[in-house]
Design a protein around this motif. Structure first.
Motif, mmCIF file in Angstrom:
data_model
loop_
_atom_site.group_PDB
_atom_site.id
_atom_site.type_symbol
_atom_site.label_atom_id
_atom_site.label_comp_id
_atom_site.label_asym_id
_atom_site.label_seq_id
_atom_site.Cartn_x
_atom_site.Cartn_y
_atom_site.Cartn_z
ATOM 1 N N ALA B 112 41.256 36.696 34.527
ATOM 2 C CA ALA B 112 40.697 36.640 35.881
ATOM 3 C C ALA B 112 39.274 37.190 35.890
ATOM 4 O O ALA B 112 38.379 36.639 36.543
ATOM 5 C CB ALA B 112 41.589 37.431 36.844
ATOM 6 N N LYS B 116 36.098 34.769 37.061
ATOM 7 C CA LYS B 116 35.264 34.968 38.244
ATOM 8 C C LYS B 116 33.787 34.649 37.968
ATOM 9 O O LYS B 116 33.209 33.812 38.658
ATOM 10 C CB LYS B 116 35.455 36.396 38.769
ATOM 11 C CG LYS B 116 34.734 36.672 40.078
ATOM 12 C CD LYS B 116 35.240 35.764 41.198
ATOM 13 C CE LYS B 116 34.468 36.015 42.479
ATOM 14 N NZ LYS B 116 34.777 35.002 43.509
ATOM 15 N N TRP B 119 33.836 30.670 35.990
ATOM 16 C CA TRP B 119 34.329 29.515 36.743
ATOM 17 C C TRP B 119 34.064 29.647 38.236
ATOM 18 O O TRP B 119 34.270 28.703 39.000
ATOM 19 C CB TRP B 119 35.855 29.365 36.591
ATOM 20 C CG TRP B 119 36.332 29.062 35.217
ATOM 21 C CD1 TRP B 119 35.607 28.551 34.182
ATOM 22 C CD2 TRP B 119 37.662 29.245 34.720
ATOM 23 N NE1 TRP B 119 36.419 28.409 33.076
ATOM 24 C CE2 TRP B 119 37.678 28.820 33.391
ATOM 25 C CE3 TRP B 119 38.851 29.711 35.290
ATOM 26 C CZ2 TRP B 119 38.818 28.860 32.610
ATOM 27 C CZ3 TRP B 119 39.988 29.751 34.513
ATOM 28 C CH2 TRP B 119 39.969 29.334 33.178
ATOM 29 N N GLY B 120 33.749 30.877 38.672
ATOM 30 C CA GLY B 120 33.563 31.119 40.099
ATOM 31 C C GLY B 120 34.857 31.399 40.833
ATOM 32 O O GLY B 120 34.884 31.419 42.060
ATOM 33 N N THR B 121 35.949 31.616 40.088
ATOM 34 C CA THR B 121 37.218 31.932 40.758
ATOM 35 C C THR B 121 38.063 32.841 39.872
ATOM 36 O O THR B 121 38.007 32.750 38.652
ATOM 37 C CB THR B 121 38.006 30.645 41.095
ATOM 38 O OG1 THR B 121 39.251 31.007 41.679
ATOM 39 C CG2 THR B 121 38.267 29.794 39.862
ATOM 40 N N TRP B 122 38.821 33.744 40.538
ATOM 41 C CA TRP B 122 39.696 34.651 39.778
ATOM 42 C C TRP B 122 40.879 33.890 39.211
ATOM 43 O O TRP B 122 41.423 34.253 38.184
ATOM 44 C CB TRP B 122 40.248 35.758 40.688
ATOM 45 C CG TRP B 122 39.231 36.599 41.378
ATOM 46 C CD1 TRP B 122 38.854 36.519 42.684
ATOM 47 C CD2 TRP B 122 38.466 37.677 40.817
ATOM 48 N NE1 TRP B 122 37.914 37.469 42.966
ATOM 49 C CE2 TRP B 122 37.655 38.192 41.845
ATOM 50 C CE3 TRP B 122 38.396 38.260 39.541
ATOM 51 C CZ2 TRP B 122 36.780 39.252 41.651
ATOM 52 C CZ3 TRP B 122 37.524 39.320 39.345
ATOM 53 C CH2 TRP B 122 36.720 39.801 40.386
ATOM 54 N N TRP B 123 41.304 32.870 39.913
ATOM 55 C CA TRP B 123 42.577 32.226 39.555
ATOM 56 C C TRP B 123 42.563 30.763 39.951
ATOM 57 O O TRP B 123 42.021 30.401 41.006
ATOM 58 C CB TRP B 123 43.732 32.938 40.304
ATOM 59 C CG TRP B 123 45.067 32.323 39.998
ATOM 60 C CD1 TRP B 123 45.712 31.403 40.757
ATOM 61 C CD2 TRP B 123 45.873 32.551 38.862
ATOM 62 N NE1 TRP B 123 46.890 31.051 40.149
ATOM 63 C CE2 TRP B 123 47.016 31.742 38.984
ATOM 64 C CE3 TRP B 123 45.743 33.378 37.720
ATOM 65 C CZ2 TRP B 123 48.030 31.722 38.022
ATOM 66 C CZ3 TRP B 123 46.745 33.360 36.780
ATOM 67 C CH2 TRP B 123 47.872 32.540 36.930
ATOM 68 N N VAL B 124 43.144 29.899 39.126
ATOM 69 C CA VAL B 124 43.441 28.522 39.515
ATOM 70 C C VAL B 124 44.856 28.209 39.037
ATOM 71 O O VAL B 124 45.330 28.795 38.070
ATOM 72 C CB VAL B 124 42.483 27.479 38.881
ATOM 73 C CG1 VAL B 124 41.158 27.461 39.584
ATOM 74 C CG2 VAL B 124 42.318 27.704 37.398
#
Lengths: 57, 249
Positions: B112, B116, B119-124
């Motif tokens: 995560a 962040k 990818w710009g996100t903690w989770w997918v």
């Protein structure tokens, strides 16, 4: 060594929060697990010892 | 040779063996960790695309590998336990589980923290991430199940089933990046082609992976001794141990 200073090292090119957040959580959990395993071992030894002495009395 | 294996599979002999092994393995883990951190944070260059952020892999990849390997080891001991009904197998499986759960959690956590910024996100809900999350839940499920059943031999057999059935998830995690179109990148290290990373980065990662191996083996040797004493504390040999009976002659 490829770092100019400690502050540069901690800064990690702007990724400090993510890099040290990863390393820090890993270190924390490893130390917690070691501590927990130690406590569990000592408690179990104490249990075995107390039961042994109760049997002997 | 077979006799030898069964000799060490007796809790009494394994207790002594594990007691002699764990301090060496712990020392080895510490030395490898220091070497790995030195290579990974002192010597390895920054990455062309990911800057210094890539250094998360020095912990992310080893903990992820270990989370899968430990589950396979639990499945291995479970098969032995169900086949030969050896007492040690269930204890080995239990001794492995907390460390495996911790590594699975760390894999998700460090992933995560990598996701962040990159990818710009903690989770997918990507195949790799989701199957690793399932692995974490399998560890928790195993531990909850064996602690909920009072009869230890029955608990061990029930746990063995979770460990064996759940093992199907491990190849799914490993091959998920090939089978599905995932956000997670493919393997950085593979047996069939040369690694897609610089030498020093690779060495840092391999040293850390070996450190986690040594740590896991040390922890299992240590924890299985606790379980052996707990289960065999009414036997003569445990009651004769100096650490139980006290230092009498």
């Amino acid at each position: 060594m490829r770092w100019e200073s400690w502050s540069e090292f901690w800064y990690m090119g702007g990724y400090g929060l993510y890099v040290w957040g990863s390393m820090g959580m890993t270190a924390l959990l490893l130390l917690l697990e070691i501590w927990q395993a130690r406590v569990a071992h000592l408690n179990t030894l104490a249990l075995a010892r107390s039961e042994l002495f109760m049997e002997q009395e | 040779m077979t006799m030898r294996w069964f000799y060490y599979a007796a809790p009494q002999t394994f207790y002594g063996l594990a007691g002699r092994l764990w301090p060496w393995l712990a020392a080895l883990a510490l030395a490898l960790t220091l070497a790995g951190l030195w290579v990974g944070f002192g010597l390895a260059p920054s990455d062309a695309q990911q800057g210094e952020g890539y250094r998360i892999i020095f912990v992310h990849v080893p903990v992820s590998w270990m989370s899968m390997i430990i589950y396979l080891a639990m499945a291995f001991w479970s098969v032995l336990g169900l086949t030969f009904n050896t007492r040690l197998s269930g204890m080995m499986t239990r001794a492995l589980a907390p460390t495996g759960a911790m590594f699975a959690f760390l894999s998700l956590w460090t992933g995560a923290l990598w996701g962040k910024p990159m990818w710009g996100t903690w989770w997918v809900w990507d195949a790799r991430l989701t199957s690793e999350l399932i692995l974490f839940f399998l560890y928790l499920g195993y531990m909850a199940l064996v602690s909920a059943i009072d009869d230890v031999r029955r608990a061990d057999r029930a746990g063995a089933l979770i460990a064996i059935v759940g093992a199907i998830n491990v190849p799914i995690i490993y091959f998920s990046v090939k089978w599905w179109n995932t956000l997670h990148q493919g393997a950085s290290v593979s047996l069939t082609r040369s690694p897609s990373m610089a030498q020093l980065m690779l060495w840092g990662m391999l040293l850390m992976a070996l450190a986690m191996w040594a740590y896991t083996l040390a922890m299992v040797c240590y924890r299985v001794r606790t379980l052996i004493i707990e289960r065999e504390r009414h036997t003569d040999w445990v009651q004769a141990l100096p650490e139980v009976a006290g230092a009498k002659a």
